[in-house]
Design an enzyme around this catalytic site. Structure first.
Site, PDB file in Angstrom:
ATOM      1  CB  VAL A 135      -0.896  -0.029   1.262  1.00  0.00           C
ATOM      2  CG1 VAL A 135      -1.635   1.281   1.451  1.00  0.00           C
ATOM      3  CG2 VAL A 135      -1.875  -1.191   1.186  1.00  0.00           C
ATOM      4  CB  CYS A 136       1.116   4.192  -2.219  1.00  0.00           C
ATOM      5  SG  CYS A 136       1.874   5.823  -2.209  1.00  0.00           S
ATOM      6  CB  VAL A 137       3.911   5.336   2.747  1.00  0.00           C
ATOM      7  CG1 VAL A 137       4.923   6.091   1.891  1.00  0.00           C
ATOM      8  CG2 VAL A 137       3.861   5.963   4.131  1.00  0.00           C
TER       9      VAL A 137
END
Lengths: 127, 130
Positions: B77-79
């Protein structure tokens, strides 16, 4: 967050920017991807088509809608060796824009040339 | 073939995350390798473990977790997108002083570099979204 950016592999990355800069977050988050991606020393090209050409419009002012004005960041791409920016001629013309309306230096190319760029690319990120 | 998968839309609202799941599952069944599934934009919401869909509907986050467990898939999941949208793992909870975390099992939060790396390291990076 340290990340390995040197793989020894250089691929042709093409970012296709299709959407207006405001109204949805896609253009903003696409630009964030380009900025992070610049550290990986890949062969990067950006194209702007459809409403995506508005992303490069000069003198954007988002103060009345309360969103972040990230439009000035496009000018910083050159310093990160992201220098190949292409805008589709037809998309510009349909929206009554010319190179003079844009905030950065771009090459204006035909739809056929865009097609060629897409065909020649190895990794396409479509926003 | 070695695939990277990019999921750009959230669960239930948009078919993209279903299509990404079905593609990933079919690719594995056909003997392909999934290098990574990267969740971006509203796609990060696929990683919540707090979803409770009706019992006669599919459970999208659980389905990803199970597929990842069975096949050892890297779900990232992209931070930056996660921070905007309130997707939090225990580490982010501490770092940003939040009172809870909500990331499902077998998902991890990391940077956009993981997406670029997926582009570099795979034969095909497949995008699911509009």
């Amino acid at each position: 967050m340290e990340e390995e950016t040197q793989s020894g592999i250089v691929k042709k990355f093409l970012y296709i920017n299709r959407r207006a800069p405001h109204g949805t977050i896609y253009a903003h988050e696409a630009l964030e991807t380009v900025l992070i991606g610049a550290a990986f020393e890949q062969d990067v090209t950006l194209v702007f088509i459809d409403d995506g050409v508005f992303q490069l419009k000069k003198n954007q002012d988002t103060s009345e809608i309360g969103t972040k004005n990230f439009s000035k960041t496009y000018a910083a791409l050159e310093d990160m060796d992201v220098e190949k920016l292409y805008v589709e001629k037809k998309s510009l013309e349909q929206r009554g824009l010319t190179q003079d309306d844009l905030s950065v230096d771009v090459k204006i190319i035909s739809s056929d040339q865009i097609k060629k760029l897409i065909n020649e690319s190895e990794v396409i990120l479509n926003f | 073939m070695k695939f990277g998968i990019l999921v750009n839309e959230g669960p239930y609202t948009h078919q993209a995350s279903d299509s990404a799941y079905l593609f990933t599952k079919a690719a594995i069944e056909d003997g392909h390798e999934i290098f990574r599934v990267f969740f971006y934009h509203d796609g990060v919401n696929n990683g919540t473990r707090l979803a409770t869909p009706p019992q006669d509907d599919r459970h999208i986050p659980n389905r990803w977790t199970e597929l990842a467990k069975e096949n050892n898939i890297d779900l990232v999941v992209c931070v930056a997108a996660a921070q905007r949208r309130g997707m939090v793992d225990p580490e982010e909870m501490k770092r940003n002083k939040k009172d809870a975390n909500n990331l499902a099992e077998n998902f991890r939060i990391s940077g956009l570099g993981q997406l670029i790396e997926a582009g570099i390291q795979t034969d095909r990076l497949i995008t699911f979204g509009d």
